[in-house]
Design an enzyme around this catalytic site. Structure first.
Site, mmCIF file in Angstrom:
data_model
loop_
_atom_site.group_PDB
_atom_site.id
_atom_site.type_symbol
_atom_site.label_atom_id
_atom_site.label_comp_id
_atom_site.label_asym_id
_atom_site.label_seq_id
_atom_site.Cartn_x
_atom_site.Cartn_y
_atom_site.Cartn_z
ATOM 1 N N ASN A 1 -107.223 -35.409 54.190
ATOM 2 C CA ASN A 1 -106.420 -36.319 53.386
ATOM 3 C C ASN A 1 -105.561 -37.092 54.171
ATOM 4 O O ASN A 1 -104.456 -36.939 54.852
ATOM 5 C CB ASN A 1 -105.211 -35.325 52.525
ATOM 6 C CG ASN A 1 -104.190 -36.119 51.758
ATOM 7 O OD1 ASN A 1 -104.457 -37.285 51.524
ATOM 8 N ND2 ASN A 1 -103.302 -35.149 51.320
ATOM 9 N N TRP A 2 -106.089 -38.426 54.332
ATOM 10 C CA TRP A 2 -105.283 -39.514 55.061
ATOM 11 C C TRP A 2 -104.096 -39.921 54.428
ATOM 12 O O TRP A 2 -103.328 -40.856 55.218
ATOM 13 C CB TRP A 2 -106.580 -40.613 55.206
ATOM 14 C CG TRP A 2 -107.366 -40.374 56.357
ATOM 15 C CD1 TRP A 2 -107.373 -39.003 56.925
ATOM 16 C CD2 TRP A 2 -108.465 -40.971 56.655
ATOM 17 N NE1 TRP A 2 -108.677 -39.205 57.824
ATOM 18 C CE2 TRP A 2 -109.394 -40.303 57.498
ATOM 19 C CE3 TRP A 2 -109.069 -42.147 56.226
ATOM 20 C CZ2 TRP A 2 -110.680 -40.799 57.935
ATOM 21 C CZ3 TRP A 2 -110.045 -42.760 56.716
ATOM 22 C CH2 TRP A 2 -110.916 -41.907 57.573
ATOM 23 N N LYS A 3 -103.896 -39.831 53.175
ATOM 24 C CA LYS A 3 -102.619 -40.197 52.785
ATOM 25 C C LYS A 3 -102.292 -41.767 52.748
ATOM 26 O O LYS A 3 -103.324 -42.395 52.656
ATOM 27 C CB LYS A 3 -101.373 -39.587 53.369
ATOM 28 C CG LYS A 3 -101.404 -37.804 53.363
ATOM 29 C CD LYS A 3 -99.943 -37.511 53.666
ATOM 30 C CE LYS A 3 -100.520 -35.718 53.418
ATOM 31 N NZ LYS A 3 -99.342 -34.910 53.783
ATOM 32 N N HIS B 1 -101.298 -33.702 44.130
ATOM 33 C CA HIS B 1 -100.886 -33.260 45.366
ATOM 34 C C HIS B 1 -99.267 -33.272 45.441
ATOM 35 O O HIS B 1 -98.522 -34.159 44.631
ATOM 36 C CB HIS B 1 -101.251 -34.391 46.510
ATOM 37 C CG HIS B 1 -101.048 -34.085 47.906
ATOM 38 N ND1 HIS B 1 -99.525 -34.433 48.317
ATOM 39 C CD2 HIS B 1 -101.411 -33.489 48.989
ATOM 40 C CE1 HIS B 1 -99.654 -33.938 49.743
ATOM 41 N NE2 HIS B 1 -100.641 -33.261 49.837
ATOM 42 N N GLU C 1 -100.995 -25.260 48.914
ATOM 43 C CA GLU C 1 -100.274 -26.205 49.848
ATOM 44 C C GLU C 1 -98.692 -25.964 49.532
ATOM 45 O O GLU C 1 -98.049 -26.644 48.987
ATOM 46 C CB GLU C 1 -100.544 -27.683 49.638
ATOM 47 C CG GLU C 1 -101.972 -28.028 49.976
ATOM 48 C CD GLU C 1 -102.145 -29.440 50.355
ATOM 49 O OE1 GLU C 1 -102.799 -29.572 51.539
ATOM 50 O OE2 GLU C 1 -101.620 -30.344 49.734
ATOM 51 N N GLY D 1 -96.449 -30.864 56.385
ATOM 52 C CA GLY D 1 -95.771 -32.044 57.212
ATOM 53 C C GLY D 1 -94.665 -31.448 58.038
ATOM 54 O O GLY D 1 -94.033 -32.252 58.743
HETATM 55 P P1 PGA Z 1 -100.383 -31.776 56.651
HETATM 56 O O1 PGA Z 1 -100.611 -32.241 55.105
HETATM 57 O O2 PGA Z 1 -101.528 -31.099 56.994
HETATM 58 O O3 PGA Z 1 -99.979 -33.308 57.387
HETATM 59 O O4 PGA Z 1 -98.985 -30.948 56.529
HETATM 60 C C1 PGA Z 1 -101.533 -31.725 54.443
HETATM 61 C C2 PGA Z 1 -101.506 -32.231 52.765
HETATM 62 O O5 PGA Z 1 -100.419 -32.824 52.368
HETATM 63 O O6 PGA Z 1 -102.477 -32.304 52.311
#
Ligand code: PGA
Length: 248
Positions: free
Chosen positions: A7-9, A90, A162, A168
């Site tokens: 997931n590159w956001k 998400h 998640e 994060g």
């Molecule tokens: P992260 O993000 O690996 O940077 O914690 C995961 C996500 O938000 O899908």
């Protein structure tokens, strides 16, 4: 096969996305895992056609097939653009765009109708966890989404646990915590949709995963794969995770 989803956001220009792809495409490990990239929509077109061995997905989807919904992109449009998957609800969409479990149900149905695979994201936040409400929150997230969907799963469903407190933060949940949450989720889906749903359900963990923590998660039999944010942005760290996962 293990599932590894990136997931590159809201990161990467088209050029950066292409560089990442050049480093990853052609790796033999891609044949031994279901690898899916969720780039920003702006990079989809550039990645399409060159992403041999990789699935493409969108980070969100509109709930209707078409219509006057400014800013939204529908499931048929995503399929047209080369997507096979989409993230649904998400935690960053829940937090910044007011998404809820009912909307998630509509989005999942719309993805199935277009032949795409939904990756439905669930997880409790820090306050819910501190108040001992983590399990109740997960049950509600799964139940409300499934309630809108009828008795059978209409297609393949991927659910990613998640926990919001882990995303994060640099500190993932432990493999045992992830395993327990995903067991509860599997029970819930099977209880609601029957045993046939089991074969159509895949379960991921996401939240501060890294090459160092990947093996521990993959050792949990209930975990089918990982949804990775920051550690997926760098091609080398992503490939290191892939390497661990295909050998776990
Ligand atoms: P992260 O993000 O690996 O940077 O914690 C995961 C996500 O938000 O899908």
């Amino acid at each position: 096969m293990p599932i590894l989803a990136a997931n590159w956001k809201m990161y990467k220009t088209i050029t950066e996305a292409e560089e990442w792809l050049r480093a990853v495409v052609g790796r033999p490990e891609l044949k031994r895992a279901e690898v899916v990239v969720f780039p920003p929509l702006t990079a989809l077109h550039a990645l399409r056609g060159r992403s041999r061995g990789l699935g493409l997905g969108a980070q969100d989807v509109g709930w209707a097939a078409e219509g006057a919904f400014t800013g939204m992109v529908s499931a048929p449009q995503l399929r047209d653009a080369g997507c096979g998957y989409a993230l649904v609800a998400h935690s960053e969409r829940r937090r910044y765009a007011g998404e809820d479990d009912r909307m998630a149900a509509r989005k999942i149905a719309s993805l199935w109708q277009a032949g795409l695979i939904p990756v439905y994201c669930v997880g409790e936040d820090a306050a819910e966890r501190a108040a001992g409400q983590g399990e109740a929150r997960l049950r509600a997230q799964v139940d409300t989404a499934l309630d809108g969907l009828g008795d059978e799963l209409g297609g393949r469903l991927v659910i990613a646990y998640e926990p919001v407190w882990a995303i994060g933060s640099g500190t993932p949940a432990t493999p045992d915590q992830a395993g327990e949450a995903l067991s509860l989720i599997r029970e819930r889906v099977e209880g609601r949709c029957g045993g046939a749903a089991a074969a159509r359900l895949s379960l991921l963990y996401g939240g501060s995963t890294s090459p160092a923590s990947a093996r521990g998660f993959m050792e949990q039999p209930i975990i089918d794969g990982l949804l990775v944010g920051s550690a997926s942005l760098d091609a080398n760290s992503f490939l290191a995770m892939l390497e661990v996962m295909v050998h776990a």
